[in-house]
Each structure stands twice: as structure tokens, then as C-alpha cells.
Scaffold this active site. Structure first.
Site, short mmCIF file in Angstrom:
data_model
loop_
_atom_site.label_atom_id
_atom_site.label_comp_id
_atom_site.label_asym_id
_atom_site.label_seq_id
_atom_site.Cartn_x
_atom_site.Cartn_y
_atom_site.Cartn_z
CB CYS A 154 -0.93 -0.02 1.22
SG CYS A 154 -1.98 1.44 1.34
CB CYS A 157 -0.58 2.55 3.94
SG CYS A 157 -2.12 1.97 3.26
CG ASP A 158 3.17 1.20 4.52
OD1 ASP A 158 2.74 1.71 5.57
OD2 ASP A 158 2.92 0.02 4.19
#
Ligand code: FAD
Ligand code: NAP
Length: 331
Positions: A154, A157-158
Site C-alpha cells: 500500500c 499507507c507507507d
């Protein structure tokens, strides 16, 4: 899987083969941000929800460390703590949270029948499906070894953790193109590892990738392994595998992003619910309503585009409100 073996639900119920039949006003399936948020809203609306957690209690976020983009946590929070907070908030208003897996459903009647792995039959007036979607991995042992230490599925997300660093994205579809373009805005260099000599992504996405200076496409490369001492430091690839030009290539990277697709967790519902070609549940635009009255879907299970905790929670709220309105009209 054994637990998914076919059961003749209607017959089982008629024959009273199955003990433990329970009537539930609102059943929620899944314990990620969507399921727990639906439970908070449904319990506050006095729908007396019962929630089945599934195997992954707390959902996908329990597999990550820092969540820095969920509003309300100015200092960030770990995924497991955040999901424990969601659970406690749902329980505070009376939601019943049970560990268990839904193995079979029958959505053919006005009341919805759901069977769990411990052979309990739930007769629900409304059902909210929040079973999420699972990112596909290559199946390498090193993906597990470096989970949360350089391997991610992701970018939204990261990606932030890799600002100014070099990363690789695996895949050739729209997701890979989108993730690579997103990461290119944060990272020094993005390698896009494509197993064929062409991208599957749409023309517009391909054009974006090709026009981005710090994306380098590694055509006809497959991933063999990841290496590094305390986290990912590089990836070993094979170029033109199986040809006379086959070559082993090692590149240094700090992050390795999988973008080879997701599998929505909808197998158990497919007989009754309309899905898209990948398997995501189709909902009436702007609502959580499925093609079956009284069955609602929330979170990643119906969302091929955003797949974020905040969007999942938002749609869990929508599903509980839709369920409440549906139930009030049933009376
Ligand atoms: P999920 O969280 O996937 O939960 C699905 C639930 O359904 C699980 O509890 C599972 O046990 C249950 N279930 C499945 N099948 C059944 C069944 N048959 N019976 C009963 N229960 C069942 N998003 C962010 O916004 N910020 C981040 O920083 C972030 N980091 C991430 C890091 C990682 C490693 C991953 C994998 C994802 C990350 N995401 C992040 C994405 C986020 O986790 C998802 O968008 C979100 O969890 C989706 O919520 P959901 O409730 O739809 O489903
Ligand atoms: P996808 O279209 O199925 O593409 C998956 C990609 O991963 C393919 O390029 C595939 O290679 C590659 N791949 C699969 N397994 C692999 C493996 N083991 N090793 C290396 N590569 C592997 O999946 P997606 O990109 O997630 O897209 C899913 C759907 O969502 C599509 O319909 C897509 O259009 C849509 N989507 C749209 C947008 C958008 O419009 N903005 C964004 C994201 C997704 P091959 O090509 O060789 O098979």
C-alpha cells in the site's frame, strides 16, 4: 477449505439439524474499520448488532505498525491499538463482538440466513458485509521476513516512510502504475518491475508512468528474492527468464511495493450478490445497498479504488445508517 464445504442451509434449518439458531436484527461480518464503525453506529441506533470478527480480528491494520493518516491521532497510532480502540468504542454502546467466521449464506428470502464455522445459524433482518480485500503477494519467504521492514502492499499507507529513497514497485496494471506515480512524487527513484514486455495498465496510466522522469521500468523482470540485514536493502531479479539472454540483476532499494492486485473476500456471498469482474461487491452508487434488499456492503470489499481505513470507516457508517432506514421501513 474444509470450513467452506457446501451446506444445504435451508434443509439444515428445516430439519433442525443445526442447534443454536439465533435471530439478530443487524448482523455485521468483519472486524476492520468498516465493520467496527458499522457496529458503533448500529448499536447507537439500537439495532443491537452482532459482529463476527473473522480470522483476522481487527482487520488488515493489525498487520501494520504505524498508522499516521487516520484523523484523530495527531501523534500517529499503531494499527493494533487503533483497532482495539474501534472495538472498545463499539462495545461501549452494546455491540456484541464474537470471534467466528461466516462460512455460508442464504440471501434468497426476506430474512437473511448466515451460518458460521461453529455451525450457528443466524437469521438476520439486515446484514452488513465488511469482509475487506486481501492484497496479493508473490509468495516469497522474504516477503514475510521483511513484512513491515520494507515490504508493503500500500503506497498511500507507507510511501511517506520512503521519502527521498529508492523503491521498487512490482506489477504492470493500473494499480502498479498508480502506486509508482504516487511514489515518484515522494521517492528519489522508483523501479517498476514488469514481468512482460508490456504494461496491462490503461493507456492514460501508461502515459503518466512513461512521462515520469524518476520511474525506470524494468521490462521482463521477475522477482526472485529480497535481501538486507535489518530490513530491505535490495532485490534480486531475473531478466528474460528462460531465454538465452537470462540474467540475474540485483538492485539496491529501501522499499518493495507489491501491486499485483487484490482479492476481495466475497467468495461466500457470490451466489447472491452482484460483483464486478474482480469480485468486488457492487453497491448502488452513493449508498451501501447491494442487489439484495437488507444486505449492505462497506469498506474494501466494495471499494477497488480507495482502500483506506478512513474510507472503510466512512462507508461502515453509511451501511449502518442504510440498515437503520431499511429496518425502520420493515416494521
Ligand atoms: P479489513 O480491515 O480487511 O477487515 C476485514 C475483516 O473481515 C477482517 O476482520 C476479517 O477477519 C473479516 N472477514 C473476512 N472474511 C470473513 C468471513 N468469512 N467471516 C467473518 N469475517 C470475515 N489504510 C490507511 O488508511 N492507513 C494506513 O496506514 C494503512 N496501512 C496499511 C498497512 C497494511 C500492511 C495494509 C495491508 C493495509 C493498510 N491500510 C491502511 C489499508 C487499510 O488497512 C484497509 O483499507 C482497511 O483495513 C479496510 O477496512 P475493512 O474494514 O474494509 O476491511
Ligand atoms: P490487474 O489489472 O490484474 O494487474 C495485475 C498486474 O500484476 C498485471 O500487470 C500482472 O501481470 C501483474 N502480476 C500479477 N501477478 C504477478 C506476479 N506473480 N509477478 C509479477 N507480476 C504479476 O490488477 P490491478 O492493477 O490491481 O487492477 C485491478 C482492476 O482495478 C483493473 O480493472 C484496473 O483497471 C482497476 N484499477 C483502476 C484504477 C484507475 O482507473 N485509476 C486504478 C487501480 C486499479 P500481467 O500483465 O503479466 O498479467
Amino acid at each position: 477449505m474444509e470450513i467452506f464445504k457446501t451446506l444445504n442451509l435451508q434443509k439444515d434449518i428445516q430439519n433442525n439439524d443445526i442447534e443454536n439458531t439465533e435471530n439478530v436484527r443487524c448482523l455485521i461480518i468483519g472486524s476492520g474499520p468498516a465493520g467496527y464503525t458499522a457496529a458503533i453506529y448500529a448499536s447507537r441506533a439500537n439495532l443491537k448488532p452482532v459482529l463476527y470478527t473473522g480470522l483476522e480480528m481487527g482487520g488488515q491494520l493489525t498487520t501494520t505498525t504505524d498508522v499516521d493518516n487516520y484523523p484523530g491521532y495527531p501523534g500517529g497510532v499503531t494499527g493494533p491499538i487503533m483497532m482495539e480502540d474501534f472495538k472498545k468504542q463499539a462495545e461501549r454502546f452494546g455491540a456484541v463482538i464474537r470471534f467466528g467466521i461466516v462460512t455460508e449464506v442464504d440471501f434468497s428470502g426476506k430474512k437473511h440466513k448466515v451460518i458460521t464455522d461453529d455451525k450457528k445459524v443466524i437469521i438476520a433482518d439486515a446484514v452488513i458485509i465488511a469482509t475487506g480485500a486481501t492484497a496479493k503477494y508473490l509468495g516469497l519467504a522474504s516477503e514475510t521476513k521483511y513484512a513491515g521492514m520494507g515490504v508493503s502492499a500500500c503506497a498511500t499507507c507507507d510511501g511517506f516512510f520512503y521519502r527521498g529513497k529508492d523503491v521498487a514497485v512490482v506489477g504492470g496494471g493500473d494499480t502498479a502504475a498508480e502506486e509508482a506515480t504516487y511514489l515518484a512524487g515522494l521517492c528519489k527513484k522508483v523501479y517498476l518491475v514488469v514481468r512482460r514486455d508490456t504494461l496491462r495498465a490503461s493507456k492514460v496510466m501508461q502515459d503518466k508512468v512513461l512521462a515520469t522522469k524518476n520511474i525506470e521500468i524494468l521490462w521482463e523482470h521477475e522477482t526472485i528474492d529480497l535481501f538486507g540485514v535489518n530490513g530491505v536493502e535490495g532485490v534480486t531479479l531475473v531478466k528474460k527468464k528462460g531465454t538465452s539472454d537470462e540474467e540475474i540483476v540485483k538492485i539496491k532499494i529501501d522499499g518493495f511495493f507489491l501491486a499485483i492486485g487484490h482479492t476481495p473476500n466475497t467468495e461466500v456471498f457470490k451466489k447472491y450478490l452482484e460483483t464486478d469482474k474482480v469480485g468486488y461487491i457492487k453497491t448502488v452508487p452513493g449508498t451501501s445497498k447491494t442487489n439484495v434488499a437488507g444486505v449492505f456492503a462497506a469498506g474494501d470489499v466494495q471499494d477497488p479504488h480507495y482502500r483506506q481505513a478512513i474510507t472503510a470507516a466512512g462507508s461502515g457508517c453509511m451501511a449502518a445508517i442504510d440498515a437503520e432506514r431499511y429496518l425502520s421501513e420493515l416494521k
